[in-house]
Design an enzyme around this catalytic site. Structure first.
Site, PDB file in Angstrom:
ATOM      1  N   ALA A 287       0.850  -1.190   0.000  1.00  0.00           N
ATOM      2  CA  ALA A 287       0.000   0.000   0.000  1.00  0.00           C
ATOM      3  C   ALA A 287       0.890   1.246   0.000  1.00  0.00           C
ATOM      4  O   ALA A 287       2.081   1.160   0.294  1.00  0.00           O
ATOM      5  CB  ALA A 287      -0.878  -0.007   1.246  1.00  0.00           C
TER       6      ALA A 287
ATOM      7  N   CYS B 209       7.363  -2.137   2.627  1.00  0.00           N
ATOM      8  CA  CYS B 209       8.165  -1.544   1.545  1.00  0.00           C
ATOM      9  C   CYS B 209       9.281  -0.681   2.131  1.00  0.00           C
ATOM     10  O   CYS B 209      10.432  -0.761   1.696  1.00  0.00           O
ATOM     11  CB  CYS B 209       7.274  -0.715   0.616  1.00  0.00           C
ATOM     12  SG  CYS B 209       6.243  -1.757  -0.447  1.00  0.00           S
TER      13      CYS B 209
ATOM     14  N   GLN C 158       1.395   3.578   1.990  1.00  0.00           N
ATOM     15  CA  GLN C 158       2.161   3.773   3.227  1.00  0.00           C
ATOM     16  C   GLN C 158       2.644   2.438   3.804  1.00  0.00           C
ATOM     17  O   GLN C 158       2.621   2.227   5.016  1.00  0.00           O
ATOM     18  CB  GLN C 158       1.321   4.540   4.256  1.00  0.00           C
ATOM     19  CG  GLN C 158       1.285   6.039   4.022  1.00  0.00           C
ATOM     20  CD  GLN C 158       2.676   6.688   4.157  1.00  0.00           C
ATOM     21  OE1 GLN C 158       3.525   6.225   4.905  1.00  0.00           O
ATOM     22  NE2 GLN C 158       2.906   7.763   3.419  1.00  0.00           N
ATOM     23  N   SER C 159       3.097   1.551   2.926  1.00  0.00           N
ATOM     24  CA  SER C 159       3.526   0.219   3.377  1.00  0.00           C
ATOM     25  C   SER C 159       4.779   0.280   4.264  1.00  0.00           C
ATOM     26  O   SER C 159       5.818   0.810   3.848  1.00  0.00           O
ATOM     27  CB  SER C 159       3.812  -0.647   2.145  1.00  0.00           C
ATOM     28  OG  SER C 159       4.558  -1.785   2.498  1.00  0.00           O
ATOM     29  N   ASN C 160       4.677  -0.296   5.449  1.00  0.00           N
ATOM     30  CA  ASN C 160       5.848  -0.438   6.318  1.00  0.00           C
ATOM     31  C   ASN C 160       6.803  -1.477   5.752  1.00  0.00           C
ATOM     32  O   ASN C 160       8.020  -1.341   5.840  1.00  0.00           O
ATOM     33  CB  ASN C 160       5.415  -0.885   7.722  1.00  0.00           C
ATOM     34  CG  ASN C 160       4.527   0.144   8.389  1.00  0.00           C
ATOM     35  OD1 ASN C 160       4.968   1.252   8.653  1.00  0.00           O
ATOM     36  ND2 ASN C 160       3.276  -0.208   8.625  1.00  0.00           N
TER      37      ASN C 160
END
Ligand SMILES: Cc1ncc(COP(=O)(O)O)c(C=O)c1O
Length: 324
Positions: free
Chosen positions: A65, A71, A67-69
């Protein structure tokens, strides 16, 4: 299994006093794993990145997403290991990078803004595959990681985390009745269950904890069948012949609210409770919803009085600073 050191382990296990229902709360600080400001993905990335290096990969690709943590932490791993990292993200390119995207760019990753919705998991995965093919054709030799790093290789990190929790609890003189945490793509959950199944096979007479995942994403929330399958694959990697029971897989789905990343009143209240009890900073997308599940189960008397309940704080701090 090959492993590269990326996390600072063991993470602390902090005493959180009594829950309203009388169980003792313990907070396992996996928000403090250290890699790229911390979170649960560091444990998975230690095994995923070892696999990548073993396969001779020259770059990393993953997806999530906006705001992927996961990633952001893959970008951090790429920086630490000198591997150029590509992130496939939902949403459009923002005018100004914030939160996890800001950190990912600081760590040197290339951000691919797909314009897709953050609940379009299959569209995002298709994009990752296309980008991986394109990078392979261009000679970048990518190692491509599915959403959340939730493969059996990644889940091995959480099988070992189960042992770590168990040892810390034993040192403090108790056995937990429940281990509760936020679940989304399922790797944390499957890994913990694999750890449980392996430990139980070695010591069947001990009282082992229930592993309770609080789901926060409809599209990615795994079914009992899929978590069981991922657990079985993880057990095979651990050379463990013991098998998972369907009753081992507990997924609570009533705390996610309308959809992934849509805030809930209960999560906001849970975040305030945790912040004032132990100065634990929970984010609205993952950890606060997980903790709202723990408080919700406590209100339903799911935890016995004077038992011990471990909440795994899986991280997510950067998205606290992003408008939701
Ligand atoms: C902060 C945080 N907590 C929990 C999770 C869920 O972990 P999993 O994807 O292994 O289910 C994630 C996944 O992205 C996360 O970022």
């Amino acid at each position: 299994m090959n492993r590269v050191v990326l996390a600072t382990l063991p993470t602390p296990l902090e005493n959180g006093g009594k829950l309203p229902g009388g169980s003792n709360l313990w907070v396992k600080r996996d928000d403090l794993t250290g890699l790229g400001v911390g979170g649960n993905k560091a444990r998975k990335l230690e095994f995923l990145c070892a696999d990548a290096l073993g396969a001779g990969a020259k770059s990393l690709v993953t997806v999530g997403a906006a705001q992927s943590n996961h990633c952001r932490m893959t970008a951090a791993a790429g920086a630490r290991l000198g591997l150029p990292t590509h992130l496939v993200l939902s949403g459009d390119e923002p005018r100004q990078l914030t939160g996890n995207q800001l950190l990912s760019a600081m760590f040197g990753a290339t951000l691919h803004h797909t314009g897709l919705k953050d609940t379009d998991w299959s569209g995002l995965e298709k994009f990752r595959q296309q980008l991986t093919d394109q990078l392979s054709r261009g000679g970048s030799e990518p190692y491509s990681i599915p959403i959340g790093g939730s493969t059996a290789i990644g889940a091995v990190g959480y099988a070992l985390a189960f042992d770590e929790i168990n040892e810390q609890c034993a040192t403090k003189g108790f056995s937990p009745e429940s281990i509760v945490f936020t679940t989304s793509s399922g790797g944390t959950h499957a890994g913990l269950i694999a750890g449980l199944v392996r430990a139980r096979a070695e010591n069947p007479n001990k009282d082992w904890p229930r592993i309770i995942g609080i789901a926060v994403a409809k599209g990615a929330a795994m079914s009992v069948e899929r978590i069981s399958e991922l657990t079985s694959q993880t057990l095979r990697l651990l050379d463990c012949t013991a098998t998972v029971e369907t009753t081992d897989v507990i997924i609570e789905t009533e705390y996610m609210g309308a959809q992934y990343a849509v805030p809930t009143k209960e999560a906001s209240e849970a975040a305030t409770w945790a912040a004032r009890r132990g100065a634990w900073a929970l984010d609205p997308v993952y950890s606060a919803k997980g903790f709202s599940g723990l408080l919700g189960l406590d209100a339903k008397n799911c935890f016995s009085a004077d038992s011990n309940t471990v909440f795994i704080h899986t991280g997510g701090l950067p998205s606290l600073f992003v408008a939701h």
